[in-house]
Design an enzyme around this catalytic site. Structure first.
Site, mmCIF file in Angstrom:
data_model
loop_
_atom_site.group_PDB
_atom_site.id
_atom_site.type_symbol
_atom_site.label_atom_id
_atom_site.label_comp_id
_atom_site.label_asym_id
_atom_site.label_seq_id
_atom_site.Cartn_x
_atom_site.Cartn_y
_atom_site.Cartn_z
ATOM 1 C CG HIS A 15 -1.948 1.039 1.208
ATOM 2 N ND1 HIS A 15 -2.523 1.496 2.359
ATOM 3 C CD2 HIS A 15 -2.524 1.734 0.194
ATOM 4 C CE1 HIS A 15 -3.420 2.434 2.060
ATOM 5 N NE2 HIS A 15 -3.430 2.590 0.751
ATOM 6 C CG ASP B 162 7.468 8.217 -22.908
ATOM 7 O OD1 ASP B 162 8.603 8.110 -22.400
ATOM 8 O OD2 ASP B 162 6.932 9.323 -23.096
ATOM 9 C CG HIS C 151 7.831 15.923 -18.554
ATOM 10 N ND1 HIS C 151 7.229 14.685 -18.498
ATOM 11 C CD2 HIS C 151 8.972 15.739 -19.270
ATOM 12 C CE1 HIS C 151 7.961 13.804 -19.155
ATOM 13 N NE2 HIS C 151 9.024 14.416 -19.625
ATOM 14 C CE1 TYR D 236 5.821 16.489 -21.702
ATOM 15 C CE2 TYR D 236 4.441 16.937 -23.614
ATOM 16 C CZ TYR D 236 5.512 17.260 -22.801
ATOM 17 O OH TYR D 236 6.265 18.368 -23.093
ATOM 18 C CG ASN E 258 6.270 9.218 -19.299
ATOM 19 O OD1 ASN E 258 6.864 8.176 -19.559
ATOM 20 N ND2 ASN E 258 6.444 10.325 -20.006
#
Length: 127
Positions: free
Chosen positions: A20, A28, A94, A116, A118
């Site tokens: 948890h 990518d 990013h 992007y 990801n």
């Protein structure tokens, strides 16, 4: 031999050790991965396997309670893929996302070449 689910032995090992709150990155093929960060590299050629294929396979096997994506993905193809699967996405730049990758229990690298594509997934519990 497993009957269903993820067959990759290395990825299965990492999944079995998740708890948890642990972080899993689906990346990518261009995301920089910090040296020493556990990685399962599934990339074969550009586009194989797709980000969505890897993400969907993981979501079938693991409980995720939240995710983080790059704010640059908003309104882009990859952003749509993420919000289709996770209605409550937390966004960071990013650059911040790349910094967070170092704290992941595992990075799963796809062959995706869409900008992007990801996401950082936070593990939940099934109860």
């Amino acid at each position: 031999m497993k009957k269903t689910g993820i067959l990759n032995a290395s990825l299965n090992g990492h999944i079995s050790r998740l708890g948890h709150g642990d972080l899993v990155v689906v990346a990518d093929c261009g995301l920089p991965i910090p040296l020493g960060t556990p990685t399962v590299d599934l990339a074969l050629v550009f586009g194989v396997p797709r980000f969505t294929e890897v993400l969907d396979a993981l979501c079938e096997d693991v409980v995720f309670e939240g995710c983080v994506a790059a704010s640059e993905a908003i309104g882009k193809t990859a952003g749509g893929w993420i919000t289709e699967r996770f209605p409550g996405v937390d966004y960071v730049s990013h650059e911040e996302l790349k910094d967070l990758v170092a704290s992941a229990k595992v990075v799963v690298r796809s062959g995706e070449a869409t900008p992007y594509a990801n996401v950082i997934l936070r593990c939940g519990v099934p109860f």
